[in-house]
Design a protein around this motif. Structure first.
Motif, PDB file in Angstrom:
ATOM      1  N   ARG A 332       0.659  -3.251  -6.408  1.00 41.91           N
ATOM      2  CA  ARG A 332       0.553  -3.602  -7.833  1.00 41.91           C
ATOM      3  C   ARG A 332      -0.606  -4.587  -8.042  1.00 41.91           C
ATOM      4  O   ARG A 332      -1.371  -4.477  -8.997  1.00 41.91           O
ATOM      5  N   LEU A 333      -0.729  -5.552  -7.117  1.00 39.45           N
ATOM      6  CA  LEU A 333      -1.845  -6.508  -7.196  1.00 39.45           C
ATOM      7  C   LEU A 333      -3.179  -5.777  -7.067  1.00 39.45           C
ATOM      8  O   LEU A 333      -4.123  -6.039  -7.810  1.00 39.45           O
ATOM      9  N   ALA A 334      -3.226  -4.851  -6.110  1.00 47.16           N
ATOM     10  CA  ALA A 334      -4.470  -4.109  -5.885  1.00 47.16           C
ATOM     11  C   ALA A 334      -4.837  -3.308  -7.128  1.00 47.16           C
ATOM     12  O   ALA A 334      -5.999  -3.270  -7.538  1.00 47.16           O
ATOM     13  N   GLN A 335      -3.829  -2.715  -7.745  1.00 43.72           N
ATOM     14  CA  GLN A 335      -4.091  -1.933  -8.975  1.00 43.72           C
ATOM     15  C   GLN A 335      -4.577  -2.840 -10.102  1.00 43.72           C
ATOM     16  O   GLN A 335      -5.512  -2.493 -10.829  1.00 43.72           O
ATOM     17  N   ALA A 336      -3.955  -3.998 -10.228  1.00 44.75           N
ATOM     18  CA  ALA A 336      -4.347  -4.922 -11.305  1.00 44.75           C
ATOM     19  C   ALA A 336      -5.775  -5.422 -11.086  1.00 44.75           C
ATOM     20  O   ALA A 336      -6.561  -5.514 -12.036  1.00 44.75           O
ATOM     21  N   LEU A 337      -6.109  -5.725  -9.834  1.00 45.45           N
ATOM     22  CA  LEU A 337      -7.463  -6.213  -9.528  1.00 45.45           C
ATOM     23  C   LEU A 337      -8.493  -5.103  -9.769  1.00 45.45           C
ATOM     24  O   LEU A 337      -9.554  -5.349 -10.347  1.00 45.45           O
ATOM     25  N   ALA A 338      -8.163  -3.909  -9.337  1.00 47.48           N
ATOM     26  CA  ALA A 338      -9.089  -2.791  -9.545  1.00 47.48           C
ATOM     27  C   ALA A 338      -9.289  -2.547 -11.039  1.00 47.48           C
ATOM     28  O   ALA A 338     -10.403  -2.293 -11.496  1.00 47.48           O
ATOM     29  N   ALA A 339      -8.212  -2.662 -11.807  1.00 53.61           N
ATOM     30  CA  ALA A 339      -8.326  -2.472 -13.261  1.00 53.61           C
ATOM     31  C   ALA A 339      -9.226  -3.542 -13.883  1.00 53.61           C
ATOM     32  O   ALA A 339      -9.945  -3.281 -14.858  1.00 53.61           O
ATOM     33  N   GLU A 340      -9.216  -4.748 -13.307  1.00 54.92           N
ATOM     34  CA  GLU A 340     -10.113  -5.808 -13.801  1.00 54.92           C
ATOM     35  C   GLU A 340     -11.565  -5.533 -13.416  1.00 54.92           C
ATOM     36  O   GLU A 340     -12.453  -6.299 -13.791  1.00 54.92           O
ATOM     37  N   GLY A 341     -11.780  -4.509 -12.602  1.00 54.15           N
ATOM     38  CA  GLY A 341     -13.144  -4.145 -12.222  1.00 54.15           C
ATOM     39  C   GLY A 341     -13.576  -4.659 -10.862  1.00 54.15           C
ATOM     40  O   GLY A 341     -14.741  -4.503 -10.483  1.00 54.15           O
ATOM     41  N   VAL A 342     -12.646  -5.265 -10.101  1.00 57.86           N
ATOM     42  CA  VAL A 342     -13.012  -5.723  -8.753  1.00 57.86           C
ATOM     43  C   VAL A 342     -13.306  -4.482  -7.907  1.00 57.86           C
ATOM     44  O   VAL A 342     -12.453  -3.595  -7.800  1.00 57.86           O
ATOM     45  N   PRO A 343     -14.498  -4.384  -7.333  1.00 56.76           N
ATOM     46  CA  PRO A 343     -14.842  -3.164  -6.605  1.00 56.76           C
ATOM     47  C   PRO A 343     -14.306  -3.168  -5.180  1.00 56.76           C
ATOM     48  O   PRO A 343     -14.163  -4.228  -4.562  1.00 56.76           O
ATOM     49  N   GLY A 344     -14.022  -1.994  -4.666  1.00 55.14           N
ATOM     50  CA  GLY A 344     -13.692  -1.849  -3.246  1.00 55.14           C
ATOM     51  C   GLY A 344     -12.438  -2.566  -2.804  1.00 55.14           C
ATOM     52  O   GLY A 344     -12.382  -3.091  -1.692  1.00 55.14           O
ATOM     53  N   VAL A 345     -11.416  -2.598  -3.671  1.00 55.61           N
ATOM     54  CA  VAL A 345     -10.170  -3.264  -3.281  1.00 55.61           C
ATOM     55  C   VAL A 345      -9.459  -2.425  -2.218  1.00 55.61           C
ATOM     56  O   VAL A 345      -9.306  -1.213  -2.376  1.00 55.61           O
ATOM     57  N   MET A 346      -9.073  -3.066  -1.128  1.00 50.81           N
ATOM     58  CA  MET A 346      -8.409  -2.360  -0.026  1.00 50.81           C
ATOM     59  C   MET A 346      -6.953  -2.761   0.036  1.00 50.81           C
ATOM     60  O   MET A 346      -6.632  -3.926   0.249  1.00 50.81           O
ATOM     61  N   ASN A 347      -6.094  -1.799  -0.127  1.00 54.46           N
ATOM     62  CA  ASN A 347      -4.654  -2.026  -0.079  1.00 54.46           C
ATOM     63  C   ASN A 347      -4.202  -1.856   1.371  1.00 54.46           C
ATOM     64  O   ASN A 347      -3.504  -0.923   1.714  1.00 54.46           O
ATOM     65  N   GLY A 348      -4.665  -2.772   2.248  1.00 53.76           N
ATOM     66  CA  GLY A 348      -4.360  -2.668   3.678  1.00 53.76           C
ATOM     67  C   GLY A 348      -5.512  -2.034   4.446  1.00 53.76           C
ATOM     68  O   GLY A 348      -6.592  -1.801   3.893  1.00 53.76           O
ATOM     69  N   TYR A 349      -5.255  -1.777   5.731  1.00 51.31           N
ATOM     70  CA  TYR A 349      -6.278  -1.188   6.602  1.00 51.31           C
ATOM     71  C   TYR A 349      -5.545  -0.354   7.642  1.00 51.31           C
ATOM     72  O   TYR A 349      -4.331  -0.370   7.734  1.00 51.31           O
ATOM     73  N   ILE A 350      -6.332   0.335   8.452  1.00 48.03           N
ATOM     74  CA  ILE A 350      -5.780   1.367   9.328  1.00 48.03           C
ATOM     75  C   ILE A 350      -4.894   0.803  10.457  1.00 48.03           C
ATOM     76  O   ILE A 350      -5.086  -0.315  10.929  1.00 48.03           O
ATOM     77  N   ASN A 351      -3.925   1.598  10.857  1.00 46.76           N
ATOM     78  CA  ASN A 351      -3.178   1.392  12.108  1.00 46.76           C
ATOM     79  C   ASN A 351      -3.482   2.613  12.973  1.00 46.76           C
ATOM     80  O   ASN A 351      -2.848   3.666  12.822  1.00 46.76           O
ATOM     81  N   VAL A 352      -4.432   2.467  13.875  1.00 45.47           N
ATOM     82  CA  VAL A 352      -4.918   3.643  14.616  1.00 45.47           C
ATOM     83  C   VAL A 352      -3.799   4.292  15.428  1.00 45.47           C
ATOM     84  O   VAL A 352      -3.718   5.521  15.511  1.00 45.47           O
ATOM     85  N   HIS A 353      -2.909   3.473  16.000  1.00 44.00           N
ATOM     86  CA  HIS A 353      -1.861   4.051  16.866  1.00 44.00           C
ATOM     87  C   HIS A 353      -0.922   4.969  16.105  1.00 44.00           C
ATOM     88  O   HIS A 353      -0.229   5.779  16.704  1.00 44.00           O
ATOM     89  N   LEU A 354      -0.899   4.860  14.779  1.00 41.10           N
ATOM     90  CA  LEU A 354       0.002   5.706  13.998  1.00 41.10           C
ATOM     91  C   LEU A 354      -0.667   6.995  13.506  1.00 41.10           C
ATOM     92  O   LEU A 354      -0.033   7.799  12.817  1.00 41.10           O
ATOM     93  N   LEU A 355      -1.906   7.204  13.880  1.00 37.42           N
ATOM     94  CA  LEU A 355      -2.570   8.462  13.516  1.00 37.42           C
ATOM     95  C   LEU A 355      -1.892   9.642  14.229  1.00 37.42           C
ATOM     96  O   LEU A 355      -1.342   9.475  15.324  1.00 37.42           O
ATOM     97  N   PRO A 356      -1.954  10.832  13.626  1.00 35.10           N
ATOM     98  CA  PRO A 356      -1.263  12.001  14.216  1.00 35.10           C
ATOM     99  C   PRO A 356      -1.648  12.278  15.673  1.00 35.10           C
ATOM    100  O   PRO A 356      -0.805  12.699  16.469  1.00 35.10           O
TER     101      PRO A 356
END
Ligand SMILES: *Cc1c(COP(=O)(O)O)cnc(C)c1O
Length: 431
Positions: A332-356
């Motif tokens: 929700r925070l990421a959506q609100a920030l993106a709506a304010e125009g903050v570019p490139g908001v990342m809602n977390g980052y990868i967990n490589v070990h959980l890839l298929p």
């Protein structure tokens, strides 16, 4: 009453005006120098000059060699080996250190997938160790706990632009006779003390892809102080299997050749880009430092850690969140920030070990290789839960901004800060 009441604009996500009305221009590190460099190569008619046989041109053309020399000079290392991507560079590096099928290599789950894939390419077995919650880099204690009698190497990433704890990692590696490859793709020109990220490991690998601090479209560079490793990477880069007989190479293990060659245009542009690296890195450091000053003190938000004596070059500006203190879910925070125009908001980052690939253990073919080749006693786990810090950061704890995608002038940084403050002022409306 004459003094105005401060108007509180509605959040953009609720229909109010966005803090950042006009999108920031995309990062463009090129100038007339690169245009001239590229066109001058085109005029020569020789866009690549390697010969895939043992020959004077086995090591590439004049721009490639000049770029390697300039890069190794800048970073204070003996050898640079230019490649067509960091992914290729990581693969060349893991092959060069002499990984045997079934060998275990410790790697971070919090990195670009290629850091781990480079191990699988050689039928090595990635073993994921957890990260430090402050820097997001591999935790030395977690590496130590992951070492078994099969462990041969560590691939460590300087994630987001902050150097990993290379003193701790190199000491541990020495104790256990492990080789260390440092994926410095996100941290060119970052330092701890006098040491540049990428230069203290056995091999360091840099990226020159379009998303990085400096770039040539696609490209990469491996650095080492070890002549033997440099030679093995040069061989792997350029059809080793056809070259070793002519060259008289005795150790032909992993001399399965690829075409990892960087072209002359990219090398010529790389020479110009390298001259701009200081400035590019400092600009990111300045933006990250200014963001941290402006965001300090927001409830439940922690600004990025910079270890004493180190510099951070903010490929990503990564905040840590305490959702329970904030009372609003991260998404929700990421959506609100993106709506304010903050570019490139990342809602977390990868967990490589959980890839298929790891969850299903399907990589080479469909029958479980390389894990099957490692034998029944290979019990490497990729279950959710093996890296609790990285998983928490992925699921809830980290909110980032892709700082490498734009210039982030002071004025732009101030707008981003304003957007955060506006959202944090109205958290109640997001609950
Ligand atoms: C970008 C990146 C790579 C891959 O770089 P390419 O040049 O695109 O192959 C590898 N590791 C990390 C950490 C990266 O950020």
């Amino acid at each position: 009453m004459t003094h105005a009441i401060k108007t509180r604009h509605k959040l953009a996500i609720h229909g109010g005006p966005a803090t950042i009305a006009k999108a920031f221009p995309a990062y463009n590190p090129y100038g007339s120098e690169e245009v001239e460099a590229a066109t001058s190569v085109i005029r020569t008619g020789v866009l690549s000059q390697y010969i895939g046989a043992w020959h004077a041109d086995f090591l590439g053309g004049p721009k490639v060699r000049a770029f390697e020399a300039a890069w190794s000079d800048y970073f204070g290392v003996r050898y640079g080996v230019a490649v067509n991507s960091a992914t290729s560079g990581l693969a060349a590096a893991v092959g060069a250190i002499g990984i045997e099928p079934g060998d275990e290599v410790i790697v971070s789950p919090w990195t670009m997938s290629a850091s781990a894939t480079a191990i699988v390419v050689w039928n090595g077995i990635p073993v994921f160790a957890d990260i430090d919650p402050q820097t997001f880099n591999l935790d030395v204690g977690a590496i130590r706990r992951a070492i078994t009698k099969r462990t041969r190497a560590i691939v460590v990433t300087d994630i987001f632009g902050h150097p990993a704890d290379m003193n701790g990692i190199m000491a541990l590696a020495k104790e256990h006779k492990l080789k260390v490859i440092e994926d410095a793709a996100q941290a060119p020109a970052a330092r701890c003390g006098d040491a540049y990220a990428g230069t203290t490991a056995d091999i360091g690998v840099f990226s020159l892809n379009y998303h990085k601090h400096i770039h040539t479209g696609e490209g990469g560079m491996c650095v080492t102080n070890d002549q033997g490793l440099a030679e093995r990477m040069q061989l792997i880069r350029n059809h080793a299997e056809s070259v070793v007989a002519g060259k008289g190479t005795e150790n032909i293990s992993n001399m399965i050749g690829f075409n990892f060659r960087l072209g002359e245009i990219e090398a010529a542009m790389g020479l110009q880009q390298l001259r701009k690296l200081n400035q590019a890195a400092q600009a990111k450091t300045r933006a990250g430092t200014r963001l941290s000053a402006g965001l300090e003190g927001l409830r439940g938000l922690a600004t990025p850690t910079v270890k004493p004596g180190c510099t951070h070059v903010y490929y990503v500006y990564a905040l840590t969140l305490d959702e329970t203190l904030i009372g609003v879910p991260r998404v929700r925070l990421a959506q609100a920030l993106a709506a304010e125009g903050v570019p490139g908001v990342m809602n977390g980052y990868i967990n490589v070990h959980l890839l298929p690939m790891y969850q299903k253990r399907i990589a080479h073919g469909s029958r479980g290789y390389p894990w099957r080749a490692a034998g029944e006693d290979s019990r490497v786990s990729y279950a959710k839960g093996i890296c609790p810090v990285a998983e928490h950061m992925h699921d809830r704890g980290m909110l980032g901004i892709q700082t490498c995608a734009h210039d982030f002038s002071d004025d732009q940084v101030d707008l981003v800060i304003e957007a955060f403050r506006k959202v944090w002022d109205q958290l109640d409306d997001l609950r």
